[in-house]
Design a protein around this motif. Structure first.
Motif, PDB file in Angstrom:
ATOM      1  N   LEU A   6      52.337  51.005  53.970  1.00 52.48           N
ATOM      2  CA  LEU A   6      53.015  50.014  53.137  1.00 52.48           C
ATOM      3  C   LEU A   6      52.111  48.808  52.900  1.00 52.48           C
ATOM      4  CD1 LEU A   6      55.503  49.065  51.609  1.00 52.48           C
ATOM      5  CD2 LEU A   6      56.409  48.195  53.776  1.00 52.48           C
ATOM      6  N   SER A   7      51.404  48.383  53.930  1.00 51.80           N
ATOM      7  CA  SER A   7      50.461  47.265  53.783  1.00 51.80           C
ATOM      8  C   SER A   7      49.365  47.601  52.784  1.00 51.80           C
ATOM      9  CB  SER A   7      49.837  46.905  55.136  1.00 51.80           C
ATOM     10  OG  SER A   7      50.822  46.465  56.031  1.00 51.80           O
ATOM     11  N   ALA A  13      48.367  46.876  45.221  1.00 51.51           N
ATOM     12  CA  ALA A  13      49.087  46.359  44.054  1.00 51.51           C
ATOM     13  C   ALA A  13      48.654  44.945  43.724  1.00 51.51           C
ATOM     14  CB  ALA A  13      50.591  46.412  44.308  1.00 51.51           C
ATOM     15  N   ILE A  14      48.534  44.109  44.724  1.00 48.15           N
ATOM     16  CA  ILE A  14      48.136  42.720  44.491  1.00 48.15           C
ATOM     17  C   ILE A  14      46.702  42.644  43.987  1.00 48.15           C
ATOM     18  CG2 ILE A  14      47.648  40.519  45.632  1.00 48.15           C
ATOM     19  CD1 ILE A  14      50.076  41.200  47.490  1.00 48.15           C
ATOM     20  N   ILE A  15      45.811  43.349  44.662  1.00 48.50           N
ATOM     21  CA  ILE A  15      44.382  43.259  44.344  1.00 48.50           C
ATOM     22  C   ILE A  15      44.036  43.956  43.037  1.00 48.50           C
ATOM     23  CG2 ILE A  15      42.099  43.997  45.130  1.00 48.50           C
ATOM     24  CD1 ILE A  15      43.147  43.477  48.012  1.00 48.50           C
ATOM     25  N   ALA A  16      44.712  45.044  42.708  1.00 48.92           N
ATOM     26  CA  ALA A  16      44.343  45.810  41.517  1.00 48.92           C
ATOM     27  C   ALA A  16      45.178  45.442  40.295  1.00 48.92           C
ATOM     28  CB  ALA A  16      44.468  47.306  41.797  1.00 48.92           C
ATOM     29  N   ILE A  17      46.469  45.376  40.436  1.00 50.52           N
ATOM     30  CA  ILE A  17      47.326  45.176  39.272  1.00 50.52           C
ATOM     31  C   ILE A  17      47.330  43.712  38.834  1.00 50.52           C
ATOM     32  CG2 ILE A  17      49.640  45.502  38.313  1.00 50.52           C
ATOM     33  CD1 ILE A  17      48.051  48.099  39.089  1.00 50.52           C
ATOM     34  N   GLY A  18      47.262  42.796  39.768  1.00 48.23           N
ATOM     35  CA  GLY A  18      47.235  41.371  39.421  1.00 48.23           C
ATOM     36  C   GLY A  18      46.128  41.012  38.440  1.00 48.23           C
ATOM     37  N   PRO A  19      44.879  41.366  38.741  1.00 46.35           N
ATOM     38  CA  PRO A  19      43.810  41.034  37.796  1.00 46.35           C
ATOM     39  C   PRO A  19      43.968  41.685  36.424  1.00 46.35           C
ATOM     40  CG  PRO A  19      42.880  41.519  39.937  1.00 46.35           C
ATOM     41  CD  PRO A  19      44.345  41.868  40.003  1.00 46.35           C
ATOM     42  N   ILE A  53      37.104  43.657  33.308  1.00 44.15           N
ATOM     43  CA  ILE A  53      38.062  43.481  34.404  1.00 44.15           C
ATOM     44  C   ILE A  53      39.233  44.447  34.225  1.00 44.15           C
ATOM     45  CG2 ILE A  53      39.802  41.902  35.363  1.00 44.15           C
ATOM     46  CD1 ILE A  53      37.749  39.623  34.822  1.00 44.15           C
ATOM     47  N   CYS A  54      39.743  44.548  33.011  1.00 46.26           N
ATOM     48  CA  CYS A  54      40.873  45.453  32.752  1.00 46.26           C
ATOM     49  C   CYS A  54      40.500  46.893  33.059  1.00 46.26           C
ATOM     50  CB  CYS A  54      41.326  45.330  31.300  1.00 46.26           C
ATOM     51  SG  CYS A  54      42.171  43.774  30.943  1.00 46.26           S
ATOM     52  N   ARG A  55      39.327  47.318  32.616  1.00 49.96           N
ATOM     53  CA  ARG A  55      38.901  48.714  32.829  1.00 49.96           C
ATOM     54  C   ARG A  55      38.664  49.018  34.310  1.00 49.96           C
ATOM     55  NH1 ARG A  55      38.719  52.153  29.377  1.00 49.96           N
ATOM     56  NH2 ARG A  55      38.162  51.982  27.224  1.00 49.96           N
ATOM     57  N   VAL A  56      37.920  48.156  34.975  1.00 52.24           N
ATOM     58  CA  VAL A  56      37.573  48.408  36.377  1.00 52.24           C
ATOM     59  C   VAL A  56      38.814  48.373  37.263  1.00 52.24           C
ATOM     60  CG1 VAL A  56      36.335  47.465  38.375  1.00 52.24           C
ATOM     61  CG2 VAL A  56      35.181  47.642  36.161  1.00 52.24           C
ATOM     62  N   TYR A  57      39.633  47.347  37.100  1.00 55.17           N
ATOM     63  CA  TYR A  57      40.807  47.227  37.957  1.00 55.17           C
ATOM     64  C   TYR A  57      41.891  48.237  37.606  1.00 55.17           C
ATOM     65  CZ  TYR A  57      38.939  43.313  40.507  1.00 55.17           C
ATOM     66  OH  TYR A  57      38.166  42.535  41.320  1.00 55.17           O
ATOM     67  N   ALA A  58      41.895  48.738  36.381  1.00 54.77           N
ATOM     68  CA  ALA A  58      42.818  49.835  36.052  1.00 54.77           C
ATOM     69  C   ALA A  58      42.454  51.065  36.874  1.00 54.77           C
ATOM     70  CB  ALA A  58      42.765  50.148  34.561  1.00 54.77           C
ATOM     71  N   ILE A  60      40.841  51.032  39.804  1.00 57.31           N
ATOM     72  CA  ILE A  60      41.179  50.725  41.191  1.00 57.31           C
ATOM     73  C   ILE A  60      42.691  50.807  41.393  1.00 57.31           C
ATOM     74  CG2 ILE A  60      41.144  48.901  42.953  1.00 57.31           C
ATOM     75  CD1 ILE A  60      38.501  47.935  41.650  1.00 57.31           C
ATOM     76  N   GLY A  61      43.445  50.484  40.334  1.00 55.65           N
ATOM     77  CA  GLY A  61      44.907  50.511  40.399  1.00 55.65           C
ATOM     78  C   GLY A  61      45.486  51.887  40.679  1.00 55.65           C
TER      79      GLY A  61
END
Length: 155
Positions: A6-7, A13-19, A53-58, A60-61
């Motif tokens: 869960l952690s 979610a915070i690190i990937a979806i936020g950006p 940022i959108c491509r990379v973090y998508a 990672i998401g």
């Protein structure tokens, strides 16, 4: 093990979806500013950075649903209605990002790079709308994850 999964799910979610939500929201106005700035390399650089940022973090998401499924399996809630709705909304958000937001960012960036035609306001407005839908879907998923019906937290 469940708390660990869960952690990881929440951190992903915070690190990937936020950006992605922030950068995608900033992209349309940045593209409009780059259009009006003309040959200003800094304005175009900002648009390129937001798109990257959108491509990379998508990418990672993708860890978010992976850890989510692992957590749900560990909790034994894979068949719960709230989770199935969350999974469908997450898939919808991923579809909006992959099929509507990122391709339109690509197209706008190509227009700005080539300066072949002016970027029409309707294109950036439509991109902003799809970005808003993406963000709204994630907000609903987040709320479902917090209030999840049948929760044992008493909230």
């Amino acid at each position: 093990m469940t708390k660990f999964l869960l952690s990881l799910h929440v951190l992903a979610a915070i690190i990937a979806i936020g950006p992605v939500t922030v950068a995608a929201s900033m992209f349309p106005p940045a593209a409009r500013r780059a259009q009006t700035a003309g040959p200003d390399a800094a304005a175009l650089g900002t648009v390129r950075l937001l798109h990257r940022i959108c491509r990379v973090y998508a990418g990672i998401g993708l860890a978010v649903p992976v850890f989510g499924f692992a957590t749900a399996s560990s909790l034994g809630v894979l068949g719960d209605t709230w989770l199935i709705i969350s999974i469908a909304l997450t898939a919808g958000a991923a579809g909006v990002l992959a099929l509507l937001v990122l391709p339109r960012q690509d197209a706008l960036l190509e227009q700005l790079d080539g300066a072949t035609a002016p970027v029409e306001r309707s294109h950036t407005a439509r991109l902003a709308m799809f970005t808003g839908i993406f963000n709204l879907l994630w907000a609903v998923v987040t709320v479902l994850m917090i209030i999840r019906p049948g929760s044992t937290t008493g909230a």
